[in-house]
Motif scaffolding. Structure first.
Motif, PDB file in Angstrom:
ATOM      1  N   THR A 174       0.888  42.338  72.752  1.00  0.00           N
ATOM      2  CA  THR A 174       2.224  43.026  73.776  1.00  0.00           C
ATOM      3  C   THR A 174       2.324  44.673  73.072  1.00  0.00           C
ATOM      4  O   THR A 174       2.683  45.081  74.184  1.00  0.00           O
TER       5      THR A 174
ATOM      6  N   HIS B  77       8.558  55.271  82.633  1.00  0.00           N
ATOM      7  CA  HIS B  77       8.067  54.045  82.417  1.00  0.00           C
ATOM      8  C   HIS B  77       6.245  54.802  82.737  1.00  0.00           C
ATOM      9  O   HIS B  77       6.022  54.220  83.914  1.00  0.00           O
TER      10      HIS B  77
ATOM     11  N   GLY C 236       2.194  49.264  80.280  1.00  0.00           N
ATOM     12  CA  GLY C 236       2.804  48.741  81.306  1.00  0.00           C
ATOM     13  C   GLY C 236       0.979  48.059  81.817  1.00  0.00           C
ATOM     14  O   GLY C 236       0.246  48.059  81.054  1.00  0.00           O
TER      15      GLY C 236
ATOM     16  N   ARG D 226       1.548  46.137  75.640  1.00  0.00           N
ATOM     17  CA  ARG D 226       1.822  46.209  77.072  1.00  0.00           C
ATOM     18  C   ARG D 226       3.377  46.520  77.418  1.00  0.00           C
ATOM     19  O   ARG D 226       3.546  46.840  78.352  1.00  0.00           O
ATOM     20  N   GLU D 227       3.758  46.759  76.306  1.00  0.00           N
ATOM     21  CA  GLU D 227       5.591  46.852  76.371  1.00  0.00           C
ATOM     22  C   GLU D 227       5.026  48.499  76.099  1.00  0.00           C
ATOM     23  O   GLU D 227       6.117  48.944  77.279  1.00  0.00           O
ATOM     24  N   ARG D 228       4.477  49.136  75.991  1.00  0.00           N
ATOM     25  CA  ARG D 228       4.368  50.502  75.705  1.00  0.00           C
ATOM     26  C   ARG D 228       4.374  51.146  77.415  1.00  0.00           C
ATOM     27  O   ARG D 228       4.371  52.048  77.580  1.00  0.00           O
TER      28      ARG D 228
END
Ligand SMILES: NC(=O)CC[C@H](N)C(=O)O
Length: 338
Positions: A97, A124, A104, A100-102
């Motif tokens: 997670t 991003h 993508g 994935r957030e940092r």
């Protein structure tokens, strides 16, 4: 050769047996050797000096058997293929997670070194396989200094390969002297709060990871490690967890060949990752890895012969994850004996 001459063999759940794989690796090499399209990368000056005729093909099975044809033991710089394995190492450390957030997991649809992609997405990086996402991922490797970060990456990629991987000092210097664009990407990511460490130090470690020397046979073993739930099938060492291996392959399926990832998946039906020195690694989960090397590239930076040889092997070995045949059954509703 067009599609009609290369039928897609349906997956049976295992490779067809040592001798058949051995023969098909030689066939794939012979078939793609005839192609001389594409041009060698020259934006990194040292890469332009390579012999464009070099061509190696290798398949490593999850039982540890390694098949080779042509120049499969000639070393070249891993370049962007390193992104896949550094991503796996970072996921192992930080978890699904957080990364994935940092960083993508979506495709940018743009070239690997695009600055516009960062701007279009509000800073991003979008995914770990383009330069922006890879530099951000490298910066996430837990370490007290860039030197320690580099050491962890070199050790980690060596564990995937099952042997000590060394830096090509000439490729590193050549890229470090000419990578203003990657430095700009690193600084832009810092401006958007996507890198917490010194961005130029992160770009330098990234440049070193791209300069590690591998062979097509190494790439096959590295791919087979991701195919084997994170265990290197030659050394028997666990490098990452099975769930990290799975996550890495899912990212490669959508972004491993940049803006050509859709075409690649359509033709080959497997996750893969290319590099501008001419290498490509491809993974067939549960079966093995394919490593290819040929320096002439298409306009997206993907080896032309490498793509062709991989397509040949995917089809002939029955690796395409999308190919199926109706199983034997009677008319619906089925009747069960007793
Ligand atoms: N596509 C690639 O292999 C690019 C890697 C190269 N080191 C770069 O950053 O430009």
């Amino acid at each position: 050769m067009d599609e009609a001459e290369l039928p897609i063999r349906v997956s049976t759940g295992s490779l067809p047996g040592w001798e058949a794989v051995e023969r098909l690796v030689l066939d794939a090499h012979r078939d793609a050797l005839a192609v001389s399209d594409g041009v060698v990368a020259d934006y990194i000056p040292r890469l332009a000096q390579v012999d464009p005729e070099l061509f190696g093909v290798s398949v490593a099975e999850v039982d540890g058997a390694v098949h080779t044809a042509g120049d499969a033991h000639v070393a070249f710089s891993i370049q962007s293929i390193s992104k896949a394995f550094v991503y796996a190492l970072v996921c192992e450390e930080l978890g699904h997670t957080a990364v994935r957030e940092r960083v993508g997991v979506n495709n940018t649809g743009l070239a690997f070194n695009s600055v516009v992609a960062i701007e279009l997405n509000g800073g991003h990086p979008m995914n770990p396989m383009v330069n922006a996402g890879a530099i951000a991922t490298t910066a996430l490797v837990p370490a007290a200094s860039p030197e320690e970060r580099w050491g962890r990456i070199q050790d980690g990629l060596s564990a995937f390969a099952g042997r000590r991987l060394e830096l090509d000092g000439e490729v590193y210097t050549s890229e470090a002297d000419t990578n203003q664009r990657n430095r700009a990407i690193g600084t832009l990511l810092e401006a958007y709060g996507r890198i917490d460490t010194d961005p130029l130090a992160a770009v330098d470690v990234y440049t070193r990871q791209c300069s590690l020397l591998v062979t097509a046979a190494d790439l096959a073993v590295m791919g087979a490690t991701l195919a084997d739930g994170g265990v290197n099938p030659v050394t028997g060492d666990r490098v990452v967890s099975a769930s990290v291996a799975r996550d890495t392959l899912a990212v490669l399926a959508s972004t491993g060949l940049y803006e050509r990832s859709g075409e690649w998946l359509f033709e080959i039906g497997l996750p893969g990752k290319s590099g501008v020195a001419g290498g490509i690694v491809t993974v067939s989960p549960g079966k093995g890895g394919i490593g290819v090397f040929s320096p002439r590239l298409d306009s997206a930076g993907n080896s032309v012969r490498g793509q062709r040889a991989t397509r040949y092997l995917s089809r002939a070995l029955g690796l395409d994850v999308f190919a199926s045949e109706a199983h034997a059954h009677g008319p619906y509703p089925y009747t069960r004996e007793s």
